[in-house]
Design a protein around this motif. Structure first.
Motif, PDB file in Angstrom:
ATOM      1  N   TYR A 134       0.901  -1.596   0.325  1.00 27.15           N
ATOM      2  CA  TYR A 134      -0.070   0.309   0.286  1.00 27.15           C
ATOM      3  C   TYR A 134       0.795   1.439   0.331  1.00 27.15           C
ATOM      4  N   ASN A 135       0.646   2.350  -1.057  1.00 28.22           N
ATOM      5  CA  ASN A 135       1.348   3.582  -0.877  1.00 28.22           C
ATOM      6  C   ASN A 135       2.996   3.334  -1.274  1.00 28.22           C
ATOM      7  N   GLY A 136       3.676   2.302  -1.657  1.00 30.74           N
ATOM      8  CA  GLY A 136       4.798   2.531  -2.052  1.00 30.74           C
ATOM      9  C   GLY A 136       5.201   1.542  -0.613  1.00 30.74           C
ATOM     10  N   MET A 137       4.808   0.965   0.258  1.00 26.22           N
ATOM     11  CA  MET A 137       4.645  -0.051   1.744  1.00 26.22           C
ATOM     12  C   MET A 137       4.551  -1.150   1.240  1.00 26.22           C
ATOM     13  N   ALA A 157       8.006   3.364   8.946  1.00 30.05           N
ATOM     14  CA  ALA A 157       7.231   4.867   8.620  1.00 30.05           C
ATOM     15  C   ALA A 157       5.871   5.018   8.122  1.00 30.05           C
ATOM     16  N   ALA A 158       5.470   3.658   8.017  1.00 30.68           N
ATOM     17  CA  ALA A 158       3.906   3.774   7.870  1.00 30.68           C
ATOM     18  C   ALA A 158       3.233   3.804   9.071  1.00 30.68           C
ATOM     19  N   ASP A 159       3.018   4.027  10.857  1.00 31.91           N
ATOM     20  CA  ASP A 159       2.566   4.478  11.450  1.00 31.91           C
ATOM     21  C   ASP A 159       2.238   6.231  11.124  1.00 31.91           C
ATOM     22  N   PRO A 160       0.909   6.831  11.089  1.00 26.99           N
ATOM     23  CA  PRO A 160       1.127   8.107  10.281  1.00 26.99           C
ATOM     24  C   PRO A 160       1.435   9.256  11.994  1.00 26.99           C
ATOM     25  N   GLY A 161       1.182   8.858  12.848  1.00 23.03           N
ATOM     26  CA  GLY A 161       1.465   9.457  14.162  1.00 23.03           C
ATOM     27  C   GLY A 161       3.084   9.511  15.215  1.00 23.03           C
ATOM     28  N   VAL A 162       4.297   8.805  13.805  1.00 22.18           N
ATOM     29  CA  VAL A 162       5.511   8.905  14.035  1.00 22.18           C
ATOM     30  C   VAL A 162       6.078   9.827  13.591  1.00 22.18           C
ATOM     31  N   THR A 163       6.797  11.260  14.509  1.00 22.85           N
ATOM     32  CA  THR A 163       7.141  12.125  13.645  1.00 22.85           C
ATOM     33  C   THR A 163       8.277  11.766  12.852  1.00 22.85           C
ATOM     34  N   GLU A 164       8.753  12.997  11.934  1.00 25.80           N
ATOM     35  CA  GLU A 164       9.837  12.952  11.298  1.00 25.80           C
ATOM     36  C   GLU A 164      11.348  12.672  12.151  1.00 25.80           C
TER      37      GLU A 164
END
Length: 136
Positions: free
Chosen positions: A36-39, A60-67
């Motif tokens: 999904y989305n390149g992952m 990197a899939a977790d949208p809650g993880v900051t850069e």
């Protein structure tokens, strides 16, 4: 009430390398492989235990993880300090011979531990610690 472990998650940095390790080296079967989305999320587990799964996931899939957190996770994975799994076998020496023949980092050869188990340790392609314990 009965509670069991269904799935544990381990991050991967290269889905093909992780798949080769868990499927080809450890002999786990692939139960799901979703992109999904390149992952890519890959679910594997021992054939004789269909209810026990490891989900190899893109960290990197977790949208809650900051850069900043993503950078920290990547650094910890590179050092091998981010995630681990403990596996078990009736033949530790045979399992060690199999994994050490693969292109993996050996952390510890089969050893009698002072806490009463015999185990070994390697790192998977993403740097996750994989300990394998001898069943008694």
């Amino acid at each position: 009430m009965t509670i069991t472990i269904h799935s544990s998650f381990l991050p991967h940095t290269d889905p093909e390398a992780s798949l080769a390790f868990y499927r080809d080296t450890l002999g786990f079967e692939v139960r799901n492989d979703v992109g999904y989305n390149g992952m890519r999320w890959i679910t594997v587990g021992p054939a004789e235990h269909p209810g026990i799964n490891i989900v190899l996931y893109p960290p990197a899939a977790d949208p809650g993880v900051t850069e900043d957190e993503k950078r920290t996770i990547a650094e910890m994975m590179a050092k091998g300090t981010y995630a681990s799994v403990l596996l078990a076998t009736e033949d530790l020496d045979g399992a060690f011979a199999t994994v050490s023949a693969a292109d993996v980092e050996i952390v510890q050869e089969p050893t009698e531990q002072p806490y009463g188990v015999r185990d070994c340790a390697v790192r998977d392609p993403a740097g996750n610690m994989v300990r394998i314990q001898q069943l008694r």
